[in-house]
Write a protein that holds these residues in place. Sequence first.
Motif, PDB file in Angstrom:
ATOM      1  N   MET A   1      30.671  14.705   9.112  1.00  0.00           N
ATOM      2  CA  MET A   1      30.842  13.851   7.954  1.00  0.00           C
ATOM      3  C   MET A   1      32.149  13.048   8.059  1.00  0.00           C
ATOM      4  SD  MET A   1      29.635  12.919   5.101  1.00  0.00           S
ATOM      5  CE  MET A   1      30.031  12.382   3.503  1.00  0.00           C
ATOM      6  N   VAL A   2      33.228  13.735   8.407  1.00  0.00           N
ATOM      7  CA  VAL A   2      34.533  13.084   8.513  1.00  0.00           C
ATOM      8  C   VAL A   2      34.523  12.056   9.640  1.00  0.00           C
ATOM      9  CG1 VAL A   2      36.980  13.476   8.991  1.00  0.00           C
ATOM     10  CG2 VAL A   2      35.736  15.067   7.538  1.00  0.00           C
ATOM     11  N   ILE A   3      33.884  12.388  10.739  1.00  0.00           N
ATOM     12  CA  ILE A   3      33.815  11.455  11.863  1.00  0.00           C
ATOM     13  C   ILE A   3      33.012  10.216  11.464  1.00  0.00           C
ATOM     14  CG2 ILE A   3      32.917  11.128  14.204  1.00  0.00           C
ATOM     15  CD1 ILE A   3      33.588  14.056  14.731  1.00  0.00           C
ATOM     16  N   GLY A   4      31.928  10.402  10.694  1.00  0.00           N
ATOM     17  CA  GLY A   4      31.131   9.268  10.237  1.00  0.00           C
ATOM     18  C   GLY A   4      31.923   8.338   9.341  1.00  0.00           C
ATOM     19  N   VAL A   5      32.702   8.892   8.410  1.00  0.00           N
ATOM     20  CA  VAL A   5      33.537   8.085   7.516  1.00  0.00           C
ATOM     21  C   VAL A   5      34.598   7.346   8.336  1.00  0.00           C
ATOM     22  CG1 VAL A   5      35.222   8.202   5.642  1.00  0.00           C
ATOM     23  CG2 VAL A   5      33.112   9.533   5.503  1.00  0.00           C
ATOM     24  N   PHE A   6      35.187   8.030   9.315  1.00  0.00           N
ATOM     25  CA  PHE A   6      36.190   7.403  10.174  1.00  0.00           C
ATOM     26  C   PHE A   6      35.588   6.233  10.946  1.00  0.00           C
ATOM     27  CE2 PHE A   6      38.173   7.143  14.397  1.00  0.00           C
ATOM     28  CZ  PHE A   6      39.446   6.745  14.015  1.00  0.00           C
ATOM     29  N   LEU A   7      34.390   6.423  11.521  1.00  0.00           N
ATOM     30  CA  LEU A   7      33.750   5.359  12.290  1.00  0.00           C
ATOM     31  C   LEU A   7      33.360   4.173  11.416  1.00  0.00           C
ATOM     32  CD1 LEU A   7      31.552   7.413  14.778  1.00  0.00           C
ATOM     33  CD2 LEU A   7      33.681   6.199  15.232  1.00  0.00           C
ATOM     34  N   VAL A   8      32.898   4.422  10.186  1.00  0.00           N
ATOM     35  CA  VAL A   8      32.581   3.331   9.261  1.00  0.00           C
ATOM     36  C   VAL A   8      33.859   2.572   8.904  1.00  0.00           C
ATOM     37  CG1 VAL A   8      31.788   2.791   6.928  1.00  0.00           C
ATOM     38  CG2 VAL A   8      30.471   4.346   8.356  1.00  0.00           C
ATOM     39  N   GLY A   9      34.947   3.286   8.656  1.00  0.00           N
ATOM     40  CA  GLY A   9      36.231   2.643   8.370  1.00  0.00           C
ATOM     41  C   GLY A   9      36.712   1.808   9.539  1.00  0.00           C
ATOM     42  N   LEU A  10      36.543   2.319  10.748  1.00  0.00           N
ATOM     43  CA  LEU A  10      36.923   1.582  11.952  1.00  0.00           C
ATOM     44  C   LEU A  10      36.064   0.328  12.107  1.00  0.00           C
ATOM     45  CD1 LEU A  10      39.070   2.255  14.061  1.00  0.00           C
ATOM     46  CD2 LEU A  10      37.274   3.227  15.463  1.00  0.00           C
ATOM     47  N   MET A  11      34.799   0.431  11.763  1.00  0.00           N
ATOM     48  CA  MET A  11      33.898  -0.716  11.853  1.00  0.00           C
ATOM     49  C   MET A  11      34.294  -1.799  10.842  1.00  0.00           C
ATOM     50  SD  MET A  11      29.749  -0.548  11.834  1.00  0.00           S
ATOM     51  CE  MET A  11      29.677  -0.006  10.142  1.00  0.00           C
ATOM     52  N   VAL A  12      34.608  -1.396   9.618  1.00  0.00           N
ATOM     53  CA  VAL A  12      35.036  -2.356   8.595  1.00  0.00           C
ATOM     54  C   VAL A  12      36.352  -3.012   8.999  1.00  0.00           C
ATOM     55  CG1 VAL A  12      35.842  -2.575   6.208  1.00  0.00           C
ATOM     56  CG2 VAL A  12      33.776  -1.262   6.713  1.00  0.00           C
TER      57      VAL A  12
END
Length: 120
Positions: free
Chosen positions: A1-12
């Motif tokens: 879950m944390v990795i997914g949020v991090f990757l979405v933040g990196l994408m934005v």
Amino acid sequence: MVIGVFLVGLMVAGIAVQYARWSIEGENIIYRRLFRNKTIPLSELAGFGQVIVVVVVIPFVHVDLYDRELKLIARLPVSLKDWPEAEARLAARLRYVVNDGSPALPKRRFVDTPKKKHVL
């Protein structure tokens, strides 16, 4: 879950970096970013300078905008090929600013201002 949020933040963040652009429209500089725009009146500015940051042999050029007290107002991205045009448009209205110090201890001055002599 944390990795997914991090990757979405990196994408934005990546999209935001690619979306950032600015233009001179009339007597204002319009800085467009992903979520908001910033309008900087040219009447509040006194100078501009160039900053080149090299990351893994790739240079990134930015324009720093300063007020009359040489306080940094904004740092705008510029592509390396567009720097001569941006410099010409800004030089027509603003004075050039150089940093005689370092990034940690800046000593900014307008180009037409003489350097201060260091007396021992």
